[in-house]
Design a protein around this motif. Structure first.
Motif, PDB file in Angstrom:
ATOM      1  N   ASN A 196       8.266   2.073   6.747  1.00  0.00           N
ATOM      2  CA  ASN A 196       7.158   2.454   5.863  1.00  0.00           C
ATOM      3  C   ASN A 196       7.700   2.813   4.483  1.00  0.00           C
ATOM      4  OD1 ASN A 196       5.322   4.786   4.682  1.00  0.00           O
ATOM      5  ND2 ASN A 196       4.052   3.466   5.940  1.00  0.00           N
ATOM      6  N   GLY A 197       7.321   1.975   3.495  1.00  0.00           N
ATOM      7  CA  GLY A 197       7.839   2.163   2.146  1.00  0.00           C
ATOM      8  C   GLY A 197       7.330   3.431   1.472  1.00  0.00           C
ATOM      9  N   THR A 198       6.109   3.839   1.808  1.00  0.00           N
ATOM     10  CA  THR A 198       5.533   5.029   1.168  1.00  0.00           C
ATOM     11  C   THR A 198       6.338   6.276   1.519  1.00  0.00           C
ATOM     12  OG1 THR A 198       3.375   3.998   1.420  1.00  0.00           O
ATOM     13  CG2 THR A 198       3.394   6.330   0.877  1.00  0.00           C
ATOM     14  N   THR A 199       6.633   6.444   2.794  1.00  0.00           N
ATOM     15  CA  THR A 199       7.389   7.640   3.193  1.00  0.00           C
ATOM     16  C   THR A 199       8.810   7.586   2.624  1.00  0.00           C
ATOM     17  OG1 THR A 199       7.802   6.534   5.288  1.00  0.00           O
ATOM     18  CG2 THR A 199       6.134   8.238   5.289  1.00  0.00           C
ATOM     19  N   ASN A 200       9.380   6.384   2.584  1.00  0.00           N
ATOM     20  CA  ASN A 200      10.742   6.292   2.043  1.00  0.00           C
ATOM     21  C   ASN A 200      10.747   6.614   0.553  1.00  0.00           C
ATOM     22  OD1 ASN A 200      13.468   5.747   2.938  1.00  0.00           O
ATOM     23  ND2 ASN A 200      13.449   4.058   1.469  1.00  0.00           N
ATOM     24  N   TYR A 201       9.690   6.171  -0.138  1.00  0.00           N
ATOM     25  CA  TYR A 201       9.567   6.489  -1.569  1.00  0.00           C
ATOM     26  C   TYR A 201       9.447   8.002  -1.766  1.00  0.00           C
ATOM     27  CZ  TYR A 201       7.659   6.947  -6.234  1.00  0.00           C
ATOM     28  OH  TYR A 201       7.451   7.345  -7.530  1.00  0.00           O
ATOM     29  N   ILE A 202       8.593   8.646  -0.969  1.00  0.00           N
ATOM     30  CA  ILE A 202       8.383  10.096  -1.123  1.00  0.00           C
ATOM     31  C   ILE A 202       9.690  10.852  -0.856  1.00  0.00           C
ATOM     32  CG2 ILE A 202       7.205  12.105  -0.096  1.00  0.00           C
ATOM     33  CD1 ILE A 202       4.756  10.251   0.323  1.00  0.00           C
ATOM     34  N   GLN A 237       1.607  12.443  -4.674  1.00  0.00           N
ATOM     35  CA  GLN A 237       0.679  12.134  -5.767  1.00  0.00           C
ATOM     36  C   GLN A 237       1.223  10.990  -6.633  1.00  0.00           C
ATOM     37  OE1 GLN A 237      -0.069  15.375  -8.472  1.00  0.00           O
ATOM     38  NE2 GLN A 237      -2.263  14.998  -8.399  1.00  0.00           N
ATOM     39  N   GLN A 238       2.518  11.067  -6.889  1.00  0.00           N
ATOM     40  CA  GLN A 238       3.176  10.004  -7.670  1.00  0.00           C
ATOM     41  C   GLN A 238       3.045   8.649  -6.949  1.00  0.00           C
ATOM     42  OE1 GLN A 238       5.359  10.741 -10.391  1.00  0.00           O
ATOM     43  NE2 GLN A 238       6.636   8.933 -10.535  1.00  0.00           N
ATOM     44  N   ALA A 239       3.262   8.668  -5.638  1.00  0.00           N
ATOM     45  CA  ALA A 239       3.149   7.431  -4.838  1.00  0.00           C
ATOM     46  C   ALA A 239       1.727   6.891  -4.915  1.00  0.00           C
ATOM     47  CB  ALA A 239       3.536   7.696  -3.383  1.00  0.00           C
ATOM     48  N   ASP A 298       0.380   6.660   6.705  1.00  0.00           N
ATOM     49  CA  ASP A 298       1.780   6.568   6.281  1.00  0.00           C
ATOM     50  C   ASP A 298       2.538   7.858   6.580  1.00  0.00           C
ATOM     51  OD1 ASP A 298       1.482   3.986   5.257  1.00  0.00           O
ATOM     52  OD2 ASP A 298       0.831   4.727   3.302  1.00  0.00           O
ATOM     53  N   VAL A 299       2.064   8.980   6.022  1.00  0.00           N
ATOM     54  CA  VAL A 299       2.872  10.206   6.059  1.00  0.00           C
ATOM     55  C   VAL A 299       2.923  10.852   7.439  1.00  0.00           C
ATOM     56  CG1 VAL A 299       2.609  10.691   3.601  1.00  0.00           C
ATOM     57  CG2 VAL A 299       1.001  11.726   5.227  1.00  0.00           C
ATOM     58  N   GLN A 303      -0.396   7.403  -7.441  1.00  0.00           N
ATOM     59  CA  GLN A 303      -0.621   6.887  -8.804  1.00  0.00           C
ATOM     60  C   GLN A 303      -0.017   5.495  -8.969  1.00  0.00           C
ATOM     61  OE1 GLN A 303       0.944  10.087 -11.146  1.00  0.00           O
ATOM     62  NE2 GLN A 303      -0.931  11.301 -10.942  1.00  0.00           N
ATOM     63  N   LEU A 304       1.114   5.253  -8.300  1.00  0.00           N
ATOM     64  CA  LEU A 304       1.785   3.956  -8.436  1.00  0.00           C
ATOM     65  C   LEU A 304       1.212   2.903  -7.487  1.00  0.00           C
ATOM     66  CD1 LEU A 304       5.446   5.265  -8.759  1.00  0.00           C
ATOM     67  CD2 LEU A 304       4.170   4.035 -10.519  1.00  0.00           C
ATOM     68  N   GLY A 305       0.223   3.302  -6.677  1.00  0.00           N
ATOM     69  CA  GLY A 305      -0.399   2.351  -5.743  1.00  0.00           C
ATOM     70  C   GLY A 305       0.400   2.153  -4.470  1.00  0.00           C
ATOM     71  N   TYR A 306       1.419   2.987  -4.220  1.00  0.00           N
ATOM     72  CA  TYR A 306       2.201   2.851  -2.983  1.00  0.00           C
ATOM     73  C   TYR A 306       1.507   3.543  -1.817  1.00  0.00           C
ATOM     74  CZ  TYR A 306       6.058   1.692  -6.162  1.00  0.00           C
ATOM     75  OH  TYR A 306       6.841   1.134  -7.119  1.00  0.00           O
ATOM     76  N   ALA A 307       0.701   4.583  -2.120  1.00  0.00           N
ATOM     77  CA  ALA A 307       0.029   5.317  -1.049  1.00  0.00           C
ATOM     78  C   ALA A 307      -1.478   5.222  -1.228  1.00  0.00           C
ATOM     79  CB  ALA A 307       0.472   6.787  -1.067  1.00  0.00           C
ATOM     80  N   GLU A 308      -2.182   5.197  -0.103  1.00  0.00           N
ATOM     81  CA  GLU A 308      -3.645   5.166  -0.121  1.00  0.00           C
ATOM     82  C   GLU A 308      -4.184   6.528  -0.569  1.00  0.00           C
ATOM     83  OE1 GLU A 308      -5.581   2.558   1.059  1.00  0.00           O
ATOM     84  OE2 GLU A 308      -3.809   1.343   1.428  1.00  0.00           O
ATOM     85  N   ALA A 309      -5.484   6.551  -0.934  1.00  0.00           N
ATOM     86  CA  ALA A 309      -6.126   7.831  -1.254  1.00  0.00           C
ATOM     87  C   ALA A 309      -6.030   8.750  -0.032  1.00  0.00           C
ATOM     88  CB  ALA A 309      -7.583   7.585  -1.630  1.00  0.00           C
TER      89      ALA A 309
END
Ligand SMILES: NC(=O)c1ccc[n+]([C@@H]2O[C@H](COP(=O)([O-])OP(=O)(O)OC[C@H]3O[C@@H](n4cnc5c(N)ncnc54)[C@H](OP(=O)(O)O)[C@@H]3O)[C@@H](O)[C@H]2O)c1
Length: 329
Positions: free
Chosen positions: A156-162, A178-180, A193-194, A182-188
């Motif tokens: 999962n790229g979102t968790t790795n990004y965070i 929040q940053q993820a 993911d998390v 804003q960049l479109g990596y994470a859903e609202a």
């Protein structure tokens, strides 16, 4: 020249990526398949959003299943239903199908594969797991004699990004999330993911591919990253370790064991250096030893890449054997 007619279910991030790729790669696809490839029909939920699409937009699956001219269906809609029912109907209507829908495929993959076998059509699902990394095709077609002993993966790229942001930028979990977003990596709503559901679904798909079955879902430990604190990250750094969200699967005494959880990895671990939104998969096999694949785990074009490669496998015309190997692991 013969044409292959395609229907797309879903025209969001992935559907648009598939449509774009089919259009930009016409010549290459023609070389591989010997046919021109034409996206004729789009099934979407809100037709008013897609007024400018060049093709027929529909909301009723029967428009596709009852159209004998449609040869293959790419599915990129969200959630188990109606995706499962739609793919079932498409297979029963004799159409090849390719899906990116991991949640649906983790639950219904076995049934769809069996149905595809009965109806002599192919089903491609490489895009369900690790985005653009061709892990499904690799295990199906390249590692045929090897027994896969263990898989450890960042799925999962979102968790790795965070986790990367928390370490690199000393960010708190909420800020990195929040940053993820804003960049479109994470859903609202980032729960999938998390909390590790997304990685869990992908791991279950891998389990069925490698071991031909899934463990009992209740026996699989699934821990997300929401409880990781800045203190945890700092303590790991002091000992040259990095916290990564790892999905693992292996067999012990004939039993499949699987878990999804944050793990402190030492510097020499193959997944230690995987940063940002990348995914990576470390496979241990009995003949080859260890192999690690790293790449983009999501996004329009990486996901489209996996789906188009499935398409090429189905239509490369090498033999009927390849067709069936897409269906059966
Ligand atoms: N995004 C990625 O990077 C990625 C990577 C790998 C796998 N996937 C998987 O690919 C699938 C699609 O993801 P996405 O990011 O492209 O989603 P998305 O941007 O939200 O797009 C979803 C599309 O599906 C359509 N849709 C939703 N419900 C529908 C229904 N009941 N009937 C007909 N159409 C419906 C929507 O129609 P409208 O446009 O009319 O609303 C939209 O076009 C998901 O299963 C996801 O898990 C995504």
């Amino acid at each position: 020249m013969k044409a292959i007619n395609v229907a797309l279910l879903g025209l969001g991030t992935v559907g648009k990526g598939v449509y774009q790729t089919i259009n930009t790669h016409q010549e290459r696809l023609r070389d591989i398949t010997g046919c021109s490839v034409h996206v004729s029909t789009f099934l979407i939920e809100h037709p008013e959003k897609h007024a400018t699409v060049n093709g027929t937009t529909v909301t009723d699956i029967r428009t596709i299943t009852e159209n004998p001219d449609i040869d293959i269906v790419f599915e990129a809609i969200v959630g188990k239903e109606p995706a499962f029912s739609y793919l079932k109907k498409c297979i029963q209507a004799g159409k090849h199908v390719i899906t990116a829908n991991k949640e649906m495929f983790a639950v219904h993959g076995k049934e769809l594969r069996e149905l595809a076998r009965q109806h002599h059509v192919s089903i491609g699902y490489d895009a369900t797991t690790a985005g653009g990394i061709p892990i499904i095709q690799m295990i199906q077609h390249v590692l045929q004699a090897n027994n896969v002993l263990k898989v450890q993966a960042i799925l999962n790229g979102t968790t790795n990004y965070i986790l990367t942001e928390m370490r690199d930028q000393n960010a708190a979990f909420e800020d990195a999330l929040q940053q993820a977003q804003q960049l479109g990596y994470a859903e609202a709503d980032p729960t999938n993911d998390v909390e590790g559901f997304d990685a869990f679904y992908k791991l279950m798909i891998l389990s069925e591919l490698i071991y031909n079955e899934q463990p009992n879902w209740n026996d699989v430990k699934r821990i997300g990253i929401t409880s990781i604190s800045e203190k945890d990250i700092a303590e790991n750094q002091l000992t040259n370790k990095r916290i990564k969200h790892i999905a693992s699967i292996w067999k012990e005494d004939g039993r499949i064991l699987a878990k999804v959880e944050p793990v402190s990895l030492p510097r020499d671990h193959p997944l230690y250096a995987i940063e940002g939104v990348d995914n990576a998969i470390n496979i241990e096999t009995d003949i080859l030893g260890e192999l690690t694949l790293k790449g983009p785990g999501a996004g329009a074009l990486p996901t489209a890449s996996a789906m188009i490669e499935d398409f090429c496998l189905i239509y490369s015309g090498k033999s009927q054997k390849e067709k069936s190997t897409v269906v059966v692991s």
